[in-house]
Design a protein around this motif. Structure first.
Motif, PDB file in Angstrom:
ATOM      1  N   GLN A  43      12.077  -3.607   8.938  1.00  0.00           N
ATOM      2  CA  GLN A  43      10.756  -3.126   9.308  1.00  0.00           C
ATOM      3  C   GLN A  43      10.888  -1.714   9.841  1.00  0.00           C
ATOM      4  OE1 GLN A  43       8.198  -5.291   8.800  1.00  0.00           O
ATOM      5  NE2 GLN A  43       6.659  -3.847   9.448  1.00  0.00           N
ATOM      6  N   TYR A  93      -5.099   2.779  10.078  1.00  0.00           N
ATOM      7  CA  TYR A  93      -6.106   2.123   9.267  1.00  0.00           C
ATOM      8  C   TYR A  93      -6.762   1.046  10.105  1.00  0.00           C
ATOM      9  CZ  TYR A  93      -4.452   4.242   4.935  1.00  0.00           C
ATOM     10  OH  TYR A  93      -4.131   5.129   3.950  1.00  0.00           O
ATOM     11  N   LYS A 120      -9.048  -2.554   9.749  1.00  0.00           N
ATOM     12  CA  LYS A 120      -9.348  -3.592   8.771  1.00  0.00           C
ATOM     13  C   LYS A 120     -10.245  -4.655   9.388  1.00  0.00           C
ATOM     14  CE  LYS A 120      -7.223  -6.813   5.509  1.00  0.00           C
ATOM     15  NZ  LYS A 120      -8.154  -7.906   5.808  1.00  0.00           N
ATOM     16  N   PRO A 144      -8.074  -2.454   4.133  1.00  0.00           N
ATOM     17  CA  PRO A 144      -7.915  -1.451   5.189  1.00  0.00           C
ATOM     18  C   PRO A 144      -8.641  -0.160   4.816  1.00  0.00           C
ATOM     19  CG  PRO A 144      -5.796  -2.440   4.600  1.00  0.00           C
ATOM     20  CD  PRO A 144      -6.783  -2.866   3.566  1.00  0.00           C
ATOM     21  N   PHE A 202      -9.131   3.977   5.976  1.00  0.00           N
ATOM     22  CA  PHE A 202      -8.497   5.066   6.709  1.00  0.00           C
ATOM     23  C   PHE A 202      -9.298   5.426   7.951  1.00  0.00           C
ATOM     24  CE2 PHE A 202      -6.214   8.820   7.524  1.00  0.00           C
ATOM     25  CZ  PHE A 202      -7.129   9.829   7.777  1.00  0.00           C
ATOM     26  N   PHE A 242      -3.832  -1.027  11.667  1.00  0.00           N
ATOM     27  CA  PHE A 242      -2.493  -0.853  11.117  1.00  0.00           C
ATOM     28  C   PHE A 242      -2.071   0.604  11.271  1.00  0.00           C
ATOM     29  CE2 PHE A 242      -1.769  -4.828   8.958  1.00  0.00           C
ATOM     30  CZ  PHE A 242      -3.034  -5.309   8.661  1.00  0.00           C
ATOM     31  N   GLN A 253       4.752   6.607  -1.064  1.00  0.00           N
ATOM     32  CA  GLN A 253       4.925   5.293  -0.465  1.00  0.00           C
ATOM     33  C   GLN A 253       4.649   5.355   1.020  1.00  0.00           C
ATOM     34  OE1 GLN A 253       8.289   3.083  -1.700  1.00  0.00           O
ATOM     35  NE2 GLN A 253       8.001   1.469  -0.202  1.00  0.00           N
ATOM     36  N   PHE A 254       3.834   4.399   1.454  1.00  0.00           N
ATOM     37  CA  PHE A 254       3.502   4.278   2.859  1.00  0.00           C
ATOM     38  C   PHE A 254       4.080   2.974   3.382  1.00  0.00           C
ATOM     39  CE2 PHE A 254       0.450   7.719   3.470  1.00  0.00           C
ATOM     40  CZ  PHE A 254       0.184   8.076   2.169  1.00  0.00           C
ATOM     41  N   PHE A 295       3.875   0.197   6.402  1.00  0.00           N
ATOM     42  CA  PHE A 295       2.860  -0.274   7.335  1.00  0.00           C
ATOM     43  C   PHE A 295       3.462  -1.139   8.433  1.00  0.00           C
ATOM     44  CE2 PHE A 295      -1.153   0.910   5.392  1.00  0.00           C
ATOM     45  CZ  PHE A 295      -0.753   1.258   4.115  1.00  0.00           C
ATOM     46  N   GLY A 296       2.846  -1.084   9.593  1.00  0.00           N
ATOM     47  CA  GLY A 296       3.157  -2.025  10.648  1.00  0.00           C
ATOM     48  C   GLY A 296       2.453  -3.345  10.392  1.00  0.00           C
ATOM     49  N   THR A 297       2.680  -4.299  11.280  1.00  0.00           N
ATOM     50  CA  THR A 297       2.126  -5.636  11.116  1.00  0.00           C
ATOM     51  C   THR A 297       0.692  -5.755  11.618  1.00  0.00           C
ATOM     52  OG1 THR A 297       3.196  -6.247  13.181  1.00  0.00           O
ATOM     53  CG2 THR A 297       4.328  -6.845  11.148  1.00  0.00           C
TER      54      THR A 297
END
Lengths: 111, 111
Positions: A2, A36, A38, A44, A46, A89, A98-99, A101-103
């Motif tokens: 992660q 982001y 959601k 999600p 921006f 997020f 490529q991004f 993301f956190g959880t």
């Protein structure tokens, strides 16, 4: 592995107070960071971003702070409103497409 | 900006069957991305779909399980094949058009 971490899965804040959402990352090559928001049953959307050449970016009630030495960014929402209740997020990119993301952190703003 | 239409929004499927998710973008984009969000986990990139070439899969994801089509610059499909309950997740398509935009997601439940 992660590369972007949000260690708080949830946060509750009283309406009108400040919400602070935190995010840590491990890859020093990341140079662009985003938040982001959601809502349930939606993708999600921006919210706000910051590049590594800055340490702060502000947009209305939303401010993102970046501490590159600590590999840490945070999102401040002030004043918090019930409509801000959502999952937030953070994401990071190394200038590619490529991004990572956190959880996510679920924010609840209590009226 | 980019507007992404993703369907179906949700489905309940039997073990061993396959589901194809469609993603339509209102502008031409070179790359389209497919993500999965399992409960309590971050958005995980499955693959990147380029028009006119085979998709590029991330570690842990294979073409036989997640075949992708990209017939033109505005459309892509992701198929979840031979489903098992472990495939229950939210699947999201995404494009980068300045910033990253997401579809509303497909909530898949496998019985």
């Amino acid at each position: 592995d992660q590369q972007v971490k949000q260690n708080s899965p949830s946060l509750s804040v009283q309406e009108g107070r400040i919400s602070i959402l935190n995010c840590d990352y491990t890859n020093s090559m990341f140079d662009y960071f985003l938040w982001y928001k959601k809502y349930p049953a939606e993708g999600p959307t921006f919210l706000i971003s910051i590049s590594s050449i800055k340490d702060k970016n502000e947009d209305g009630r939303f401010t993102v702070f970046l501490n590159k030495s600590a590999k840490h960014l945070s999102l401040h929402i002030v004043p918090s409103q019930p409509g801000d209740s959502a999952v937030y997020f953070c994401a990071a990119s190394d200038s590619g497409n490529q991004f990572y993301f956190g959880t996510g952190t679920s924010l609840t703003v209590i009226p | 900006s980019a507007v992404i239409s993703q369907k179906p929004s949700r489905d309940i499927c039997q073990r061993g069957t396959s589901l194809t998710i469609q993603c339509q973008v209102d502008s031409q984009v070179t790359m389209m991305f497919w993500y999965r969000q399992q409960p309590g986990q971050s958005l995980t990139l499955i693959a990147t779909a380029n028009q006119g070439s085979e998709a590029t899969y991330e570690s842990g994801f294979v073409i036989d399980k997640f075949p992708i089509s990209r017939p033109n610059l505005t459309f892509s499909t992701l198929t979840v094949s031979n489903m098992s309950p472990e495939d229950s997740s939210i699947y999201l398509c995404s494009v980068v058009h300045g910033i990253q935009y997401f579809g509303a997601g497909t909530r898949l439940s496998v019985l």
